[in-house]
Design an enzyme around this catalytic site. Structure first.
Site, PDB file in Angstrom:
ATOM      1  N   VAL A 169       5.349  -3.282  -4.508  1.00 39.71           N
ATOM      2  CA  VAL A 169       5.158  -1.853  -4.693  1.00 39.71           C
ATOM      3  C   VAL A 169       4.708  -1.237  -3.377  1.00 39.71           C
ATOM      4  CG1 VAL A 169       4.591  -2.114  -7.109  1.00 39.71           C
ATOM      5  CG2 VAL A 169       2.774  -2.245  -5.391  1.00 39.71           C
ATOM      6  N   GLY A 170       4.735   0.062  -3.314  1.00 41.10           N
ATOM      7  CA  GLY A 170       4.178   0.739  -2.150  1.00 41.10           C
ATOM      8  C   GLY A 170       5.230   1.252  -1.195  1.00 41.10           C
ATOM      9  N   ASN A 171       4.756   1.948  -0.181  1.00 40.16           N
ATOM     10  CA  ASN A 171       5.636   2.621   0.761  1.00 40.16           C
ATOM     11  C   ASN A 171       6.443   1.651   1.601  1.00 40.16           C
ATOM     12  OD1 ASN A 171       4.729   5.253   0.043  1.00 40.16           O
ATOM     13  ND2 ASN A 171       2.838   4.859   1.183  1.00 40.16           N
ATOM     14  N   GLU A 215       9.796  -7.025 -10.279  1.00 41.94           N
ATOM     15  CA  GLU A 215       8.997  -6.401 -11.332  1.00 41.94           C
ATOM     16  C   GLU A 215       9.468  -4.994 -11.644  1.00 41.94           C
ATOM     17  OE1 GLU A 215       5.411  -6.916  -9.069  1.00 41.94           O
ATOM     18  OE2 GLU A 215       4.669  -8.280 -10.591  1.00 41.94           O
TER      19      GLU A 215
HETATM   20  C1  COA Z   1      -1.533  -3.498  -0.038  1.00 39.64           C
HETATM   21  C2  COA Z   1      -0.939  -2.174  -0.506  1.00 39.64           C
HETATM   22  C3  COA Z   1      -2.065  -1.253  -0.951  1.00 39.64           C
HETATM   23  C4  COA Z   1      -0.157  -1.530   0.646  1.00 39.64           C
HETATM   24  O1  COA Z   1       0.471  -0.382   0.169  1.00 39.64           O
HETATM   25  P1  COA Z   1       1.666   0.366   0.936  1.00 39.64           P
HETATM   26  O2  COA Z   1       1.912   1.624   0.205  1.00 39.64           O
HETATM   27  O3  COA Z   1       2.802  -0.543   1.141  1.00 39.64           O
HETATM   28  O4  COA Z   1       1.105   0.551   2.389  1.00 39.64           O
HETATM   29  P2  COA Z   1       0.434   1.757   3.134  1.00 39.64           P
HETATM   30  O5  COA Z   1       0.382   1.303   4.560  1.00 39.64           O
HETATM   31  O6  COA Z   1       1.088   3.031   2.828  1.00 39.64           O
HETATM   32  O7  COA Z   1      -1.074   1.733   2.571  1.00 39.64           O
HETATM   33  C5  COA Z   1      -1.468   2.288   1.357  1.00 39.64           C
HETATM   34  C6  COA Z   1      -2.889   2.768   1.522  1.00 39.64           C
HETATM   35  O8  COA Z   1      -3.741   1.694   1.906  1.00 39.64           O
HETATM   36  C7  COA Z   1      -4.440   2.030   3.100  1.00 39.64           C
HETATM   37  N1  COA Z   1      -4.626   0.839   3.918  1.00 39.64           N
HETATM   38  C8  COA Z   1      -3.682  -0.011   4.317  1.00 39.64           C
HETATM   39  N2  COA Z   1      -4.223  -0.974   5.071  1.00 39.64           N
HETATM   40  C9  COA Z   1      -5.548  -0.718   5.144  1.00 39.64           C
HETATM   41  C10 COA Z   1      -6.635  -1.363   5.774  1.00 39.64           C
HETATM   42  N3  COA Z   1      -6.461  -2.499   6.468  1.00 39.64           N
HETATM   43  N4  COA Z   1      -7.860  -0.829   5.660  1.00 39.64           N
HETATM   44  C11 COA Z   1      -8.051   0.310   4.956  1.00 39.64           C
HETATM   45  N5  COA Z   1      -7.057   0.949   4.319  1.00 39.64           N
HETATM   46  C12 COA Z   1      -5.814   0.444   4.426  1.00 39.64           C
HETATM   47  C13 COA Z   1      -3.543   3.018   3.783  1.00 39.64           C
HETATM   48  O9  COA Z   1      -4.262   3.781   4.715  1.00 39.64           O
HETATM   49  C14 COA Z   1      -3.051   3.808   2.617  1.00 39.64           C
HETATM   50  O10 COA Z   1      -4.121   4.647   2.199  1.00 39.64           O
HETATM   51  P3  COA Z   1      -3.893   6.186   1.953  1.00 39.64           P
HETATM   52  O11 COA Z   1      -3.018   6.235   0.749  1.00 39.64           O
HETATM   53  O12 COA Z   1      -5.284   6.688   1.723  1.00 39.64           O
HETATM   54  O13 COA Z   1      -3.250   6.670   3.212  1.00 39.64           O
HETATM   55  C15 COA Z   1       0.064  -2.428  -1.674  1.00 39.64           C
HETATM   56  O14 COA Z   1       1.135  -3.167  -1.187  1.00 39.64           O
HETATM   57  C16 COA Z   1      -0.571  -3.177  -2.811  1.00 39.64           C
HETATM   58  O15 COA Z   1      -1.262  -2.635  -3.657  1.00 39.64           O
HETATM   59  N6  COA Z   1      -0.348  -4.526  -2.871  1.00 39.64           N
HETATM   60  C17 COA Z   1      -0.959  -5.410  -3.838  1.00 39.64           C
HETATM   61  C18 COA Z   1      -0.131  -5.552  -5.070  1.00 39.64           C
HETATM   62  C19 COA Z   1       1.232  -6.071  -4.790  1.00 39.64           C
HETATM   63  O16 COA Z   1       1.489  -6.689  -3.785  1.00 39.64           O
HETATM   64  N7  COA Z   1       2.135  -5.861  -5.704  1.00 39.64           N
HETATM   65  C20 COA Z   1       3.489  -6.319  -5.499  1.00 39.64           C
HETATM   66  C21 COA Z   1       3.943  -7.026  -6.627  1.00 39.64           C
HETATM   67  S1  COA Z   1       3.405  -6.132  -8.075  1.00 39.64           S
END
Ligand code: COA
Ligand code: COA
Lengths: 505, 505
Positions: free
Chosen positions: A269-271, A293
């Site tokens: 999921v995610g961006n 999923e």
């Molecule tokens: C990890 C996860 C949050 C990254 O999400 P993403 O949308 O791909 O990535 P982004 O870089 O846009 O980050 C999302 C948010 O996390 C924050 N973030 C990312 N890395 C960070 C870090 N090291 N420290 C603090 N914040 C962080 C970003 O700033 C962003 O926050 P915002 O919405 O306030 O700007 C997301 O992949 C996740 O929830 N993963 C766990 C579950 C999963 O993997 N599911 C897949 C199978 S169901």
């Protein structure tokens, strides 16, 4: 009879969301449908939140435990969180209000592998389930349930709950009928049998959900769309991450480790995951499969242009435009998509058998390849582990991706020591940032560290990481996984104190 | 012909260990048999170590990469480590000399889930395997190999290696013939099929290992026993750990979550696991099964007295007395034990299907249930993760056990923050020390922390942990998994600096 309810026993139980919500009592454990913003109940949770708020206003206590498939939407997690109506919530979530309450320490959240939820419920680890509230797309003349846009844990909730409230949502496409594959062959050990699924296309179950009508206490009609938070537009950073991944896949094909059909893709999921899907369309692939999923708009596009030939998932999370596209080209999609229970979409047995390519986002990785997917600065939960562990541990390849920095460069996505570990060094093979890709396969911790620093770190942090690693290699207590304990978490601490991981210069 | 070699093509290749060792060249990747001190080659590694030492004395370079099943013995890991003959070693090891070299930073060690090793080799992640050196108990008239006391990855090594050296060890019991179940149905994705094993008793493979005789460059006869490091005598601490586990299992039976036959047991390595086996004999169980990795003396006793009816494993690690007992009561044991390849004994698909009860030791756990199985103070590797992750992630129950302190009380086994994570909070259900048992199922991080502090911590550390947790709950950045980053690793740091985790008072 109502258009979507073709069985009298169910029409007899038709009532308003307010009347249905009255079945929920304080302290109950309530299991709800919903997976990544799709197929969650739209009306009863809101009505329930009002009852809860009224009770609180009157000085009473009203909290419940909420179990779901994965994340839902403001109409469920949001309203209940704002009403302070939950003791405990499990598993994956992504609602901002709910997240805030959890991180303020006001309620309990249990973060569980998505493949574990249903079996742990059956094992009795979450106690009795008093009530299930499940959205469906319709009820057949035989009294079977046509599942909605997500399957999630619905089979389990309907079977285990003492009582059931159904929401029949007429806005869900009628074309969903027949696109589900509901496996009823699970059992408790020692009675389990092999799950005879060998390709993402295989049907192993039935099209409808069984329901014991005597348990149904209410049926509520709704007419509302799934509400999906839009993705960030694909930016240069995510495009570069996608490009690194594509070059790597090409390399693996040239090395003979992958065929041109790759292996079934799982896309997180995610961006970032969304940008990678968009990137795949550029890759020139044809006839791929997905065993994943969630089917998002991006996946629909890949199916439309022939990049992906078949996709298996547990949730259909489409935007309004996505739903329109789906309904318009229904003939193209209907036979190319199956939705299954999440215990099957995420089953270790099947993920390992199929050899999925697991593509997931992360919050941070440390130089040794330990990945934090959930807890910012080790303590503040973002969403949850979701199914990332199911796929990373069992897939043919486990890839984790992230921009090399967050918060405008003030946070490094590559750190000396992960502040929380969701995927251990034993479970991560490939790390990608916009800077590059580190292939950790076949390497020891110290070899991995050098690759991660060289290939993935941002220039603002590269020299700092190298300095940490070099000094750790000479001063660490043990030199298998060299660390300086006094500095290991100092970057996170500095961010807490100054708002920037970079030392003042 | 030799007593154990009943096929001319093999007798023709008989030679001395020294002659055979000459096939090993610098830089080669050499795969060897051996799993927890059983079934490793006894002669060629020693001869090889001499060649390496001679080359080093002459100012040359001579190092190889060594792949095995799991830990071996001084005759293999010890001699090669002392000769400085290894670049890289994988997976699990436990030899003191090897451990020292790894922790001195003199060589690379890759610690991998035991269920991943064979498939990663087939996926090509470790490159080409030049040579396999495998101990067998004999060679049949049809030119098939009778496996020795461990199966480990031997099927894979024999199939993948360019060339093969066989050691035929006549001291291994002739009764081993027929006690192996070698599954040849594995494949690379997308060609994998379900593994049709539904009870620990099921035979799904053949009794002998296939070998392409044209690859065999040498056959060496040996006559030496497996050498096993003795267990610490069961002390009061381990007995109390075993008692807590037994009470817990009784409780689960009374709650109806387990039957009196329990579910197939997996029992880890080490002193604690051994004490728990001894404890099970006191538990009054009859007709249990084991689906595990190693059969130790303790398991033989359980089979003898009827506690365990059938045991499936990949290695038969018996002491001299154990071997005697086995040979004496061979009729009791022969039909109650099967040895399988470790990709089957540790297969996620089967462990989840059978619903194993996973019982493993640990180095430390933090208050949230993150478990460190491998790296003392985060950096110094003890043995490796072995199969603990295969069983903990996929079993019905995952139990981790340890004394509440180590090194005479100077180290707490329960810490604020795990200095290395091998099993995440998502994978640990039950923690046991001699102080008590914490049942983490169905609990959020903060609820888990309080249970772990109350039930598992030693009195020297309990108030310190409570103080950390209380302050973290009020001061942490996020309050989902409260932490004080500046203090999280301070206990480990204090031990590094003062030799004691307890603050000077
Ligand atoms: C990890 C996860 C949050 C990254 O999400 P993403 O949308 O791909 O990535 P982004 O870089 O846009 O980050 C999302 C948010 O996390 C924050 N973030 C990312 N890395 C960070 C870090 N090291 N420290 C603090 N914040 C962080 C970003 O700033 C962003 O926050 P915002 O919405 O306030 O700007 C997301 O992949 C996740 O929830 N993963 C766990 C579950 C999963 O993997 N599911 C897949 C199978 S169901
Ligand atoms: C973790 C593990 C080392 C514990 O071993 P054990 O024999 O049950 O437990 P012990 O308490 O006797 O500890 C063994 C050694 O670790 C040391 N140790 C244990 N906890 C420690 C800690 N927190 N800090 C430092 N040393 C510690 C002990 O002092 C002892 O060292 P010694 O031999 O120098 O006295 C062992 O279970 C292991 O290697 N586990 C990982 C692999 C695994 O689980 N395999 C099972 C399936 S294959």
């Amino acid at each position: 009879m109502s258009e979507r309810i073709n069985h009298r026993a169910f029409t007899e139980r038709l009532m308003s969301a307010e009347q249905a919500a009255a079945f929920v009592k304080p302290g109950m454990t309530v299991a709800m449908s919903g997976f990544t913003g799709a197929g969650y109940p739209k009306a009863v949770p809101g009505a329930l939140a009002k009852l809860i708020a009224a009770e609180h206003d009157a000085g009473g206590e009203f909290k419940i435990n909420v179990l779901t498939g994965a994340s839902t939407a403001p109409e469920l997690d949001g309203v209940l969180a704002r009403a302070e109506g939950m003791n405990l919530r499990l598993p994956y979530m992504s609602d901002p209000d709910l997240r805030r309450r959890i991180n303020d320490g006001d309620m309990e959240y249990m973060d569980i592998h998505l493949s574990h939820v249903a079996q742990h419920a059956w094992f009795g680890f979450y106690g009795k389930i008093d009530l299930a509230i499940v959205e469906v797309a319709g009820i057949t003349a035989d009294g079977e349930l046509i599942p909605s846009t997500s399957v999630g844990n619905n089979k389990t909730w309907l079977e285990m709950a003492d009582h059931v409230i159904l929401e029949v949502n007429k806005q869900q496409s009628a074309a969903l009928e027949g696109m589900h594959d509901l496996y009823y062959g699970t059992a408790l050990p020692p009675h389990r049998k092999p799950i005879e699924l060998t390709t993402p296309r295989d049907r192993i179950g039935q099209k409808y959900l069984d329901i014991d009508v005597r348990k149904v206490v209410a049926v509520v009609e709704t007419d509302a769309p799934d509400r999906l938070s839009p993705f960030a537009p694909v930016d240069e950073t995510s495009e570069r991450i996608a490009d690194h991944l594509l070059s790597f896949l090409d390399y693996e094909i040239r090395q003979g480790r992958l065929s041109e059909k790759l292996l079934p893709l799982q896309s997180g999921v995610g961006n970032i995951a969304n940008a990678v899907l968009a990137g795949l369309a550029r890759g020139g692939y044809k006839g791929l499969t997905a065993y994943t999923e969630v089917i998002q708009d991006g996946m629909l596009e890949l199916i439309k242009d022939g990049t992906i030939d078949f996709a298996s998932a547990t949730s259909f999370s489409l935007s309004t435009e996505g739903v329109e596209e789906f309904n318009k080209n229904i003939d193209r999609y209907r036979d190319r998509i199956l939705l299954r229970p999440q215990e099957i979409s995420n089953h270790p047995e099947i993920i390992r058998r199929l050899g999925c390519i697991a593509l997931n986002g992360m919050i941070e990785a440390d130089i040794y390849g330990n990945v934090n997917s959930t807890n910012v600065l080790g303590s503040k939960v973002m969403n949850g582990i979701g199914g990332s562990g199911d796929f990373a541990r069992n897939g043919y390849l486990s890839v984790f991706m992230s921009p090399s920095t967050a918060k405008g460069g003030k946070i490094s996505g590559i750190v000396p020591f992960a502040s929380h570990v969701d995927h251990t060094e034993h479970d991560t093979m490939i790390l990608i940032t916009e800077q590059g890709l580190a292939d950790l396969r076949g390497h020891s911790p110290k070899q991995r560290a050098q690759l991660v620093i060289d290939n993935c770190a941002h220039s603002d942090y590269k020299a700092l990481l190298q300095d940490y690693f070099d000094r750790a290699c000479s001063q660490s207590y043990g030199k298998h996984t060299p660390h300086l304990l006094g500095e290991a978490l100092s970057w996170h601490q500095r961010f807490e104190q100054t708002g920037d991981m970079r030392p003042a210069s």
